[in-house]
Design an enzyme around this catalytic site. Structure first.
Site, short mmCIF file in Angstrom:
data_model
loop_
_atom_site.label_atom_id
_atom_site.label_comp_id
_atom_site.label_asym_id
_atom_site.label_seq_id
_atom_site.Cartn_x
_atom_site.Cartn_y
_atom_site.Cartn_z
N GLU A 84 0.92 -1.23 -0.11
CA GLU A 84 -0.16 -0.02 0.00
C GLU A 84 0.86 1.26 -0.01
OE1 GLU A 84 -2.97 0.47 -0.25
OE2 GLU A 84 -3.76 -1.61 -0.21
N GLU A 115 7.01 -22.05 7.72
CA GLU A 115 7.48 -21.11 8.67
C GLU A 115 8.72 -22.12 9.80
OE1 GLU A 115 4.57 -21.76 12.65
OE2 GLU A 115 3.63 -20.58 10.95
#
Length: 312
Positions: A84, A115
């Site tokens: 953004e 992960e």
């Protein structure tokens, strides 16, 4: 085997033990009541957020980047915040980057096993040519994710600042960070579903980190996003509105000056407030690192329009 019971974000919430038997209205009420606890939790860690913002700002001023690193929900939130920044603040796409375990495919498809690989965190930073002048923010609600710890270890070895964003104070990630940010919104509505309150808390902190840094970098004048990239019709209209709000001119005048300014709202505002052409406005902005207020005040003859004087 991970000891789930020792992780703060995995605790059961006593307020939602009967949620499976609740009607729709009660489910929503319970969720809403729990969500009310997030903002106060973030408020408690504002001093740590402040330190992180100042470190990121100082490194960006010297050519550094902000790199978010996370897994699952935490990784997606980092990528979201990074993506953004270019349209909102007009920065180059590489200035704020999000790295997620499992790569881009993990943004839309769960890659939870990714992960667990400590060494992959370092490999992904190496692929970005991560350097000492960059800043790493490791994000993991549980505060223990190996992938994030590996990235933090690599960044620290290079001498880069390392910030941790978790919801578990005293966790491995919190302890390994130069600056640990660990809001505690409490147990989730659904036990261990950290996309809920923990995710909301992390999103709020990420909003603060990027937005506050961009304000300090001059990407905001008053409360207007003056470096907005006018890449579609809505954003063109927003740029016109920004210039109108900042200067008091008509939409027609704002659009005309924006055209002269290469559709830079920041340049157009300085042109109008100082009564100069695009070249001089650009030069004024360059001398003060893009700060609109400082550019107007720095004009040698001291001339500013009534719109700027009223704001003072």
């Amino acid at each position: 085997m991970v000891q789930i019971k020792t992780i703060g974000t995995e605790q059961r919430n006593p307020n939602t033990l009967e949620i499976d038997r609740a009607d729709t209205a009660e489910i929503l009420r319970l969720m809403n009541e729990e969500d009310k606890k997030v903002a106060p939790a973030v408020e408690q860690v504002l001093p740590q957020v402040e330190k992180a913002v100042d470190v990121i700002y100082a490194h960006m001023r010297c050519g550094g980047r902000l790199i978010y690193c996370g897994c699952g929900t935490s990784g997606r939130l980092g990528v979201l915040d990074a993506s953004e920044c270019p349209p909102t603040f007009g920065v180059e796409p590489g200035l704020v980057r999000g790295v997620i375990a499992g790569g881009p495919d993990a943004l839309t498809n769960a890659a939870e096993g990714a992960e667990d690989h400590f060494e992959d965190g370092a490999k992904d930073l190496q692929a970005l040519d991560f350097r000492a002048q960059d800043v790493l923010v490791g994000i993991a609600a549980s505060g223990r994710t190996p992938y994030v710890l590996g990235a933090m270890d690599y960044a620290r070895a290079l001498g880069a600042p390392v910030i941790g964003l978790t919801c578990c104070p005293g966790s491995a990630i919190d302890a390994a960070a130069d600056i640990g940010i660990a809001p505690q919104p409490g147990p989730e509505v659904v036990t261990g579903s950290t996309r809920l309150k923990s995710g909301t808390a992390q999103k709020m902190v990420l909003n603060m980190l990027s937005t506050a840094v961009m304000v300090k970098l001059g990407k905001v004048y008053s409360n207007l996003m003056v470096d907005v990239c006018a890449s579609n019709q809505k954003l063109v209209a927003r740029a016109v509105s920004i210039v109108c709000c900042a200067t008091g001119v008509s939409p027609e005048r704002a659009r005309s000056v924006l055209d002269e300014a290469g559709f830079s709202a920041k340049t157009a505002i300085v042109m109008i407030l100082c009564g100069v052409d695009a070249g001089e406005a650009h030069a004024l902005l360059q001398r003060v690192d893009g700060q609109v207020s400082a550019a107007v005040l720095s004009r040698p003859d001291g001339v500013q329009t009534d719109a700027f004087v009223r704001r003072l």
